[in-house]
Design an enzyme around this catalytic site. Structure first.
Site, PDB file in Angstrom:
ATOM      1  N   ASN A   1     -10.082  -1.611   4.090  1.00  0.00           N
ATOM      2  CA  ASN A   1     -11.202  -0.910   3.476  1.00  0.00           C
ATOM      3  C   ASN A   1     -11.797  -1.749   2.356  1.00  0.00           C
ATOM      4  O   ASN A   1     -11.105  -2.473   1.652  1.00  0.00           O
ATOM      5  CB  ASN A   1     -10.817   0.498   3.011  1.00  0.00           C
TER       6      ASN A   1
ATOM      7  N   GLU B   1     -14.420  -1.136  -0.716  1.00  0.00           N
ATOM      8  CA  GLU B   1     -15.171  -0.159  -1.491  1.00  0.00           C
ATOM      9  C   GLU B   1     -16.300  -0.807  -2.274  1.00  0.00           C
ATOM     10  O   GLU B   1     -16.360  -2.026  -2.422  1.00  0.00           O
ATOM     11  CB  GLU B   1     -14.225   0.569  -2.454  1.00  0.00           C
TER      12      GLU B   1
ATOM     13  N   CYS C   1     -14.541   1.629   5.854  1.00  0.00           N
ATOM     14  CA  CYS C   1     -13.126   1.874   6.101  1.00  0.00           C
ATOM     15  C   CYS C   1     -12.522   0.718   6.901  1.00  0.00           C
ATOM     16  O   CYS C   1     -13.222  -0.015   7.610  1.00  0.00           O
ATOM     17  CB  CYS C   1     -12.952   3.160   6.896  1.00  0.00           C
TER      18      CYS C   1
ATOM     19  N   GLU D   1     -10.679   0.746   9.591  1.00  0.00           N
ATOM     20  CA  GLU D   1     -10.792   0.850  11.041  1.00  0.00           C
ATOM     21  C   GLU D   1     -12.125   0.308  11.536  1.00  0.00           C
ATOM     22  O   GLU D   1     -12.184  -0.410  12.542  1.00  0.00           O
ATOM     23  CB  GLU D   1     -10.633   2.315  11.490  1.00  0.00           C
TER      24      GLU D   1
ATOM     25  N   CYS E   1     -10.654   8.641   9.514  1.00  0.00           N
ATOM     26  CA  CYS E   1     -11.699   9.609   9.167  1.00  0.00           C
ATOM     27  C   CYS E   1     -12.634   9.814  10.368  1.00  0.00           C
ATOM     28  O   CYS E   1     -12.580   9.081  11.361  1.00  0.00           O
ATOM     29  CB  CYS E   1     -12.484   9.129   7.943  1.00  0.00           C
TER      30      CYS E   1
ATOM     31  N   CYS F   1     -14.883   6.777  11.383  1.00  0.00           N
ATOM     32  CA  CYS F   1     -14.125   5.744  12.088  1.00  0.00           C
ATOM     33  C   CYS F   1     -13.805   6.177  13.512  1.00  0.00           C
ATOM     34  O   CYS F   1     -13.890   5.382  14.447  1.00  0.00           O
ATOM     35  CB  CYS F   1     -12.850   5.408  11.328  1.00  0.00           C
TER      36      CYS F   1
END
Length: 160
Positions: free
Chosen positions: A62, A64, A73, A75, A112, A115
């Site tokens: 990830n 940010e 993210c 994934e 999530c 993803c």
């Protein structure tokens, strides 16, 4: 009114040593990627590793950004990395590991929704399932045989 029931099958492994050797190695790559995540705001690091049919591995973590939601993210970073470097290779499996600086994550942490949607797109594109293994920092590992087990009733190109 007709009712339908959606069922998914999960496999739960108690420890990493119960996984097949290649998946143990893939999870190790996900854990390594996790440690390089850029997560100064959430302090929640996630790593993902993708095993391609050719044996190539693509990783992501990830990333940010202070301007939420500009980050990505792990994934999606991994799946887009795979698509960029190996556009015509089939994805066999994905391993995901998460760690929080705020608490010990000892239960599996699933991807999530965003993803799951991105992963489903690649599964639909290749017309074959992608096995997904996910865990926290320690503890049990959950496996689904297909991304669609994580996203039943998903949205795809057929609706466009």
């Amino acid at each position: 009114m007709k009712k339908q029931k959606i069922e998914i099958q999960l496999e739960v492994f108690e420890t990493l040593s119960e996984l097949p050797t290649d998946i143990q190695e893939l999870m190790n790559k996900a854990q390594q990627a996790r440690e390089n995540a850029y997560a100064p705001y959430s302090r929640f690091k996630v790593g993902a590793a993708i095993q391609l049919a050719s044996g190539n591995i693509a990783v992501g973590n990830n990333q940010e950004n202070a301007a939420y939601p500009s980050g990505l993210c792990a994934e999606r970073v991994a799946i887009f990395h795979s698509g960029a470097l190996f556009p015509n290779e089939k994805i066999n499996s994905m391993a995901i590991s998460a760690r929080s600086s705020n608490q010990l994550l000892s239960q599996p942490i699933a991807p999530c929704g965003a993803c799951r949607q991105s992963m489903a797109e690649y599964e639909q594109k290749q017309k074959s399932p992608i096995a997904v293994y996910f865990m926290g920092e320690t503890g049990k590992i959950t496996k689904v045989a297909s991304v669609m087990d994580l996203l039943p009733l998903g949205f795809d190109a057929e609706f466009l």
